[in-house]
Motif scaffolding. Structure first.
Motif, PDB file in Angstrom:
ATOM      1  N   GLU A 497       0.827  -1.208   0.000  1.00 57.88           N
ATOM      2  CA  GLU A 497       0.000   0.000   0.000  1.00 57.88           C
ATOM      3  C   GLU A 497       0.863   1.260   0.000  1.00 57.88           C
ATOM      4  O   GLU A 497       0.436   2.315  -0.466  1.00 57.88           O
ATOM      5  N   SER A 499       4.386   3.164  -1.346  1.00 59.83           N
ATOM      6  CA  SER A 499       5.286   3.067  -2.512  1.00 59.83           C
ATOM      7  C   SER A 499       6.736   3.152  -2.046  1.00 59.83           C
ATOM      8  O   SER A 499       7.501   4.006  -2.480  1.00 59.83           O
ATOM      9  N   TYR A 510       4.413  -1.552  -8.635  1.00 61.64           N
ATOM     10  CA  TYR A 510       3.202  -1.567  -7.816  1.00 61.64           C
ATOM     11  C   TYR A 510       1.998  -1.431  -8.733  1.00 61.64           C
ATOM     12  O   TYR A 510       1.999  -0.614  -9.662  1.00 61.64           O
ATOM     13  N   ASP A 511       0.936  -2.218  -8.480  1.00 65.93           N
ATOM     14  CA  ASP A 511      -0.194  -2.261  -9.409  1.00 65.93           C
ATOM     15  C   ASP A 511      -1.495  -2.360  -8.622  1.00 65.93           C
ATOM     16  O   ASP A 511      -1.571  -3.016  -7.576  1.00 65.93           O
ATOM     17  N   SER A 512      -2.527  -1.685  -9.123  1.00 65.22           N
ATOM     18  CA  SER A 512      -3.829  -1.691  -8.451  1.00 65.22           C
ATOM     19  C   SER A 512      -4.873  -2.524  -9.186  1.00 65.22           C
ATOM     20  O   SER A 512      -6.045  -2.494  -8.841  1.00 65.22           O
ATOM     21  N   LYS A 514      -5.002  -5.974  -9.505  1.00 68.13           N
ATOM     22  CA  LYS A 514      -5.362  -7.164  -8.732  1.00 68.13           C
ATOM     23  C   LYS A 514      -4.782  -7.050  -7.334  1.00 68.13           C
ATOM     24  O   LYS A 514      -3.660  -6.584  -7.161  1.00 68.13           O
ATOM     25  N   SER A 515      -5.537  -7.506  -6.334  1.00 64.00           N
ATOM     26  CA  SER A 515      -5.056  -7.464  -4.957  1.00 64.00           C
ATOM     27  C   SER A 515      -5.910  -8.386  -4.105  1.00 64.00           C
ATOM     28  O   SER A 515      -7.099  -8.601  -4.371  1.00 64.00           O
ATOM     29  N   SER A 519      -5.407  -2.533  -1.690  1.00 59.62           N
ATOM     30  CA  SER A 519      -5.753  -2.143  -3.060  1.00 59.62           C
ATOM     31  C   SER A 519      -4.626  -2.356  -4.050  1.00 59.62           C
ATOM     32  O   SER A 519      -4.810  -2.108  -5.240  1.00 59.62           O
ATOM     33  N   LYS A 520      -3.445  -2.835  -3.598  1.00 67.19           N
ATOM     34  CA  LYS A 520      -2.316  -2.942  -4.510  1.00 67.19           C
ATOM     35  C   LYS A 520      -1.605  -4.278  -4.355  1.00 67.19           C
ATOM     36  O   LYS A 520      -1.779  -4.993  -3.366  1.00 67.19           O
ATOM     37  N   SER A 521      -0.767  -4.581  -5.351  1.00 70.36           N
ATOM     38  CA  SER A 521       0.087  -5.760  -5.339  1.00 70.36           C
ATOM     39  C   SER A 521       1.348  -5.433  -6.130  1.00 70.36           C
ATOM     40  O   SER A 521       1.480  -4.346  -6.683  1.00 70.36           O
ATOM     41  N   TYR A 622       1.293 -11.719 -10.305  1.00 72.07           N
ATOM     42  CA  TYR A 622       1.104 -10.782  -9.210  1.00 72.07           C
ATOM     43  C   TYR A 622       1.442 -11.463  -7.889  1.00 72.07           C
ATOM     44  O   TYR A 622       1.236 -12.684  -7.723  1.00 72.07           O
ATOM     45  N   ASP A 624       1.083 -10.661  -3.478  1.00 73.68           N
ATOM     46  CA  ASP A 624       0.447  -9.792  -2.483  1.00 73.68           C
ATOM     47  C   ASP A 624       0.464 -10.478  -1.125  1.00 73.68           C
ATOM     48  O   ASP A 624       0.685 -11.700  -1.019  1.00 73.68           O
TER      49      ASP A 624
END
Length: 633
Positions: A497, A499, A510-512, A514-515, A519-521, A622, A624
């Protein structure tokens, strides 16, 4: 009888080429020049790049592209004793007929601004002979013929669109600026009947092919550092960077210099030289650095510069600048450097410094009450005046650095610190340095040697990690501590979450999209095969010879390769003790959660958790909710 003689001429010409061809390098200094003379010709002979529906010029012989002696069947070379002949017969009126011969292959000729392709061509006989031209193939497999570029007459350069008059020599020049940055890999000469509507024989001759700068002496000014405003008598160090875009080398022995236009300048000497023994070749750059001094009389003056070969000519770009010369004020100052904080904790101390240059006529000293002052006579961090030592004098052009202590207020918030020179009792003068400083609430860290402390980009304490637990600190927008939490999961930013605190590889981000937690992975993505790449956590303290559990959630959509989470154990010198097998994702295209248990080595003091893609990985994946916990007894 006449046809037999023509056939014999063709055959003898080809035999001459095969017997006498000798290769000499003509490609140098990023230029190519071939006059096809025996002592300089290094072009390929009779090597076809591609062909279709083309036969020999006469029955019984093959189509031909080769160097021949002059004269050839009544045609004389444009220059010298040899030239290049291409000949054949278009055999189809319903298909595209073409043949391209290689003049050069495997080149690495970089195209720069100002370069041209030029050559002489003689179209002999009928209309089909007009459809012959030089072509280039670049390192991205694009071609000159399909680029749409035109020659100096506005005619397209594709062979099918050439339409020069027959039975006379024509000069062709093509600017290559639109291909700047590319590299020429092949030079071809080709016949191409793109319209598919005519048949018949063709013959043409080429001479004096050149690829390189358009002029012998040419220059491009890349950058310049010239003043906008100076005070009367003020010194300034100028520089002008120039690129040689002509074919002739520059040196002092050739009298090539940077010159003031019209041979005089209000601020500097009129010539600046290249150091003795230094040579600036085509494509090279050189920076002329030279002193300037403003005239004593205020006004607006022009300074303009251009390259010159003294005694021969001026050449290349001109750089011109209007400079305003102002009357020097009695009191004036320029702040040239400063060191002021961005963030401090409440009550924190800091050593600041501000360097100031005297740009006025009045001498500074404590006896004349010239000081560095806090604007409006007060500052939340420091005393409002800082002094020049007694007996020291700062004259015009001199600099002085004021160094002084600062201490942050006890109350968190955003404060302004601003400083300017002042002659107390007379006037403020010079420019002002202003800085907004954020004061954070002080956190009682209670540091111990068995814990590791990590800070966020605002220099706020974010995590305290011990071998058994992790403590996280969260702040509001003003830097005030909002909450703390404690967890058995030792990995900071475990759900990505924030950065920060993970060292991401070039193939991960960091990507939103899929999680599973928040909200991020972390996302891995690659179109080409990746041998191995990792994103790493910070160093996490652990106890030796103790059991820990590593867990993670993975979503694997790779088309090839592996994606997993693993861990390295490190000793007190950060040498790797063990590289553990990790948790690999299970079923593709869905989230999978897994765990791996292990006992740390007796030498282990830290671990490094990694997200890994390897074995030629392509596609996306991904990771997480990565956790590392000490096992319960």
């Amino acid at each position: 009888m006449r046809n037999i003689k023509i056939v014999m001429v063709f055959v003898l010409s080809i035999m001459f080429l095969v017997a006498d061809h000798t290769a000499y390098a003509t490609v140098s200094a990023n230029t190519l020049h071939n006059t096809f003379e025996k002592d300089v010709n290094d072009s390929l002979g009779m090597v076809v790049e591609q062909q279709s529906e083309v036969g020999g010029y006469l029955t019984g012989i093959l189509p031909e592209g080769s160097t021949v002696p002059s004269p050839d069947m009544g045609v004389y070379a444009k220059n010298g004793q040899y030239f290049y002949r291409i000949a054949g017969t278009d055999n189809s009126s319903i298909k595209d007929s073409f043949i391209y011969y290689k003049l050069y292959d495997g080149l690495n000729l970089k195209v720069d601004q100002g370069m041209v392709l030029s050559y002489w061509i003689y179209h002999h006989g009928g209309q089909q002979s007009k459809k012959i031209a030089i072509d280039l193939i670049f390192d991205d497999n694009t071609t000159l013929r399909d680029s749409g570029v035109t020659d100096q007459t506005g005619s397209r350069v594709h062979p099918a669109f050439r339409n020069m008059s027959l039975n006379e020599w024509h000069f062709v020049q093509i600017k290559l600026d639109m291909f700047s940055g590319k590299k020429i890999k092949k030079v071809l000469v080709g016949y191409d009947d793109l319209t598919n509507d005519e048949v018949g024989s063709f013959r043409a001759y080429l001479d004096d092919i050149y690829i390189g700068p358009s002029q012998a002496l040419d220059a491009k000014i890349l950058t310049s550092q010239l003043p906008d405003v100076l005070y009367a008598g003020e010194d300034y160090m100028a520089n002008i960077t120039v690129k040689n875009v002509g074919s002739q080398e520059w040196s002092e022995s050739m009298s090539v210099r940077l010159g003031a236009v019209d041979d005089g300048d209000s601020f500097a000497l009129g010539r600046h030289v290249i150091p003795a023994g230094h040579k600036i070749k085509y494509g090279d750059t050189y920076t002329f650095t030279f002193p300037m001094k403003a005239p004593d009389k205020p006004g607006v003056y022009m300074t303009d510069w251009r390259m010159v070969q003294d005694g021969v000519s001026w050449f290349g770009d001109t750089v011109a600048k209007q400079v305003r010369v102002k009357e020097r004020e009695a009191l004036n100052a320029e702040i040239t450097a400063y060191r002021l904080p961005d963030i401090l904790y409440a009550g924190e101390e800091y050593t600041a410094s501000i360097t100031v240059k005297n740009t006025g006529t009045h001498e500074w000293s404590e006896s004349t009450s010239v000081r560095l002052g806090a604007v409006d006579d007060g500052d939340p961090f420091a005393l409002g005046r800082h002094f020049i030592p007694i007996g020291q004098k700062i004259k015009y052009g001199d600099t002085y650095t004021f160094t002084f202590p600062m201490k942050a207020p006890d109350k968190p918030g955003v404060y302004t610190t601003d400083w300017r020179m002042v002659q107390d009792g007379v006037t403020w003068f010079g420019n002002t340095v202003t800085k907004q400083v954020r004061v954070r609430e002080k956190v009682n860290e209670n540091k111990d040697k068995l814990s590791t402390y990590y800070y966020d980009p605002n220099n706020q304490l974010a995590y305290i990690i011990s071998a058994n637990q992790k403590k996280e600190y969260v702040y509001d927008e003003l830097g005030r501590l909002r909450s703390t939490s404690t967890s058995r999961n030792l990995i900071p930013n475990h759900s990505f979450e924030r950065s920060e605190l993970w060292q991401l590889s070039p193939h991960m981000s960091y990507d939103s999209l899929k999680s599973t937690d928040g909200s991020k992975s972390i996302k891995f993505a690659a179109e080409n095969e990746v041998v191995s790449t990792t994103s790493d956590s910070v160093l996490i303290p652990v106890l030796s010879s103790q059991k820990y559990v590593l867990s993670a959630s993975l979503f694997n959509s790779l088309t090839k390769g592996s994606f997993y989470v693993d861990m390295l154990e490190l000793d007190e010198s950060n040498n790797v003790v063990l590289d553990h097998a990790g948790y690999y994702s299970g079923e593709q295209h869905k989230w999978n959660h897994g765990t791996v248990a292990f006992v740390t080595n007796s030498k282990t003091v830290h671990v490094l958790v990694r997200v890994v893609a390897d074995s030629g990985a392509t596609g996306t994946a991904y990771a997480d909710n990565i956790k590392l916990e000490r096992a319960k007894n």
